[in-house]
Structures are given as C-alpha cells and as structure tokens.
Design a protein around this motif. Structure first.
Motif, PDB file in Angstrom:
ATOM      1  N   ASP A  11      26.804  61.020  30.540  1.00 53.98           N
ATOM      2  CA  ASP A  11      26.877  62.297  29.842  1.00 53.98           C
ATOM      3  C   ASP A  11      28.254  62.576  29.257  1.00 53.98           C
ATOM      4  O   ASP A  11      29.275  62.090  29.751  1.00 53.98           O
ATOM      5  N   ASP A  12      28.237  63.413  28.238  1.00 56.23           N
ATOM      6  CA  ASP A  12      29.406  64.127  27.688  1.00 56.23           C
ATOM      7  C   ASP A  12      30.231  63.387  26.636  1.00 56.23           C
ATOM      8  O   ASP A  12      31.109  63.989  26.034  1.00 56.23           O
ATOM      9  N   GLU A  56      31.123  69.883  36.511  1.00 61.45           N
ATOM     10  CA  GLU A  56      31.707  69.867  35.174  1.00 61.45           C
ATOM     11  C   GLU A  56      32.422  71.173  34.885  1.00 61.45           C
ATOM     12  O   GLU A  56      32.794  71.444  33.768  1.00 61.45           O
ATOM     13  N   HIS A  95      22.620  66.511  24.295  1.00 62.97           N
ATOM     14  CA  HIS A  95      23.041  67.158  25.540  1.00 62.97           C
ATOM     15  C   HIS A  95      23.422  68.617  25.221  1.00 62.97           C
ATOM     16  O   HIS A  95      24.235  69.202  25.913  1.00 62.97           O
ATOM     17  N   HIS A  99      27.277  72.062  25.360  1.00 63.10           N
ATOM     18  CA  HIS A  99      27.128  71.935  26.810  1.00 63.10           C
ATOM     19  C   HIS A  99      26.805  73.279  27.475  1.00 63.10           C
ATOM     20  O   HIS A  99      27.443  73.689  28.448  1.00 63.10           O
ATOM     21  N   HIS A 207      28.907  60.156  35.089  1.00 64.40           N
ATOM     22  CA  HIS A 207      29.876  60.589  34.084  1.00 64.40           C
ATOM     23  C   HIS A 207      31.033  59.596  34.167  1.00 64.40           C
ATOM     24  O   HIS A 207      31.476  59.275  35.279  1.00 64.40           O
TER      25      HIS A 207
END
Ligand SMILES: [Zn+2]
Length: 255
Positions: A11-12, A56, A95, A99, A207
């Motif tokens: 992710d991210d 996060e 995603h 966020h 992550h």
C-alpha cells in the motif's frame, strides 16, 4: 488438482517499493501496488510501537494517544513523475485519492475519492485499474456500489482470514497474512502443504516502510526469506491480485 496463487499486496506507493521491486524481480514474483493518486510525493514518518509498526497515523496522533513511540520510519511517497516507470510490469490498483477513511466520508466524497483515483491511475498507467484496497481496512459496506460503478473487481480489507480459498466476496477480500505476523512462516508452510481440488490463493500484505523497522518480525531479510520460499515452490503461481482472479476465473490462460 486446483492451482495455487500467491500475491504480494503493498500500500501507499512508497519509496521503499523501489527496493521491493528489485527483490521481487530477483525472485520472479508478482505483486499489486495500491496507490493514492492525490498524495504522490507526500512525505511523512511512521511510528513504531514495541516490536511492530502498527499504523498509518501521523506522528502527532501518537503523541496525543499516549503511546510510547520507539522509532520512526520514513513514509515517503514516490513523486508523480516517477510512478509510471517504477511500477512498470506490476499491477497498480486504487487506494482512494487521499487515503481517506471511507466509513467516515459523506457519500459524495466517497464517490469522488474512489472514482477520481481509479480514473487518474488508469490514465497514468494506460490500462483500466480494477483493484482496490480500503484505507485503514474501513468502509467496505458503505463503498460497495461505488466500487462496482468504478469497475472494481476486487477490494482488499485489512483483516485476515482462515484457510486459502478464493474469497467468496471479492469486494470484501480479507488477507491471508500481514508479513509482520509471527505466524507468517507457519501459514506459508500450511499453504504449501495444502492439497485441494479447488484453486487456492495466498494474499500477503505489507507496507514498504515496515521493513525499515528492522525488528524481529518486520525487516528486509524476512521479506527476502518469504520471497525465496515462494519462489522455491514450482507449483505456486506468483502474480498480481488481478491476474490471480483472471486465471482462477478462466479469463486468462497460464503460460
Ligand atoms: Zn494505506
């Protein structure tokens, strides 16, 4: 015999993904990267509590929650002008733009966060984005119709599940394992040893910044060991999440 699929899910859109991709290439493994198109190039730090990095949340919210932070790891997102090159050959999925927690959004914002992200990523990467991961694992119930309208074929939650069957509901797809779990290798071995007439699917979540924690359960050499184990099993097909579904549904032929 059914087929066995393994996919990494990251992710991210972080700087650490560059090193991840180098290692994935060494082992010939597939993966899916869930990006936020409204946050390209954004730079923050992630806190670590105890042995594991768990959230996060921005650093300020740790201080206010009273947790004792042991260290930070950079959570630097790859700039917009680099992403197409970095993720070449890997599945990019949505995603949300920024966020957001989809369970806490108004309907209008939820629609925009999903539809705009899918559109921007599809244009940027030159293929229809069909995958999604819920930020914070939240909002599956509220987002279902919006995700369908945006053309999403699957959407990943943050919770884990038992067993290795393909998910009954692809728009609420749990993980098989978060790499920081102390049970990671037991679960992988159970997957390798399971024989079934049905297709099986192991979905491993991470992550990139978590590997920088360099703790017992979250470090680069553990990542490499997992990759090495998967690559050693010739009967396991490692691909993106999208391709695992396509092969499973007979919409794409295995080479
Ligand atoms: Zn995220």
């Amino acid at each position: 015999m059914g087929k066995k699929f393994f996919a990494w899910s990251f992710d991210d859109g972080l700087e650490q993904d560059k090193k991840i991709i180098e290692i994935l290439k060494d082992y010939g493994l597939g993966a899916t990267f869930h990006l936020n198109s409204g946050l390209f190039g954004d730079k923050t730090y992630e806190g670590r509590i105890g042995n594991l990095g768990m959230t996060e949340k921005p650093a300020a919210s740790f201080r206010s929650s009273g947790f004792h932070l042991l260290s930070y790891a950079p959570h630097f997102r790859i700039p917009e002008d680099e992403v197409a090159q970095v993720y070449e050959g890997y599945e990019v999925a949505s995603h949300t733009c920024r966020h957001v927690n989809l369970a806490r959004c108004k309907e209008e914002e939820r629609q925009k966060e999903i539809a705009d992200d899918v559109k921007t990523l599809s244009e940027k990467f030159g293929y229809p984005v069909v995958g999604f991961a819920y930020p914070y694992g939240a909002g599956a119930k509220e987002s279902r119709e919006v995700l369908k309208a945006a053309g999403m074929k699957y959407a990943r939650l943050a919770r884990t599940r038992e067993g290795f069957k393909f998910p009954e509901d692809p728009l609420a797809m749990p993980l098989s394992c978060w790499h920081i779990s102390p049970k990671t290798f037991d679960l992988l071995n159970a997957f390798f040893q399971t024989e079934s007439d049905e297709d099986l699917f192991f979905l491993m979540f991470a992550h990139g910044y978590e590997f920088d924690f360099a703790t017992d359960e979250s470090n680069w050499s553990k990542f490499q060991r997992i990759c090495e184990m998967v690559a050693r099993h010739d009967d396991v097909i490692s691909c993106s999440i999208r391709d695992a579904f396509l092969y499973h549904e007979g919409k794409k032929e295995l080479q």
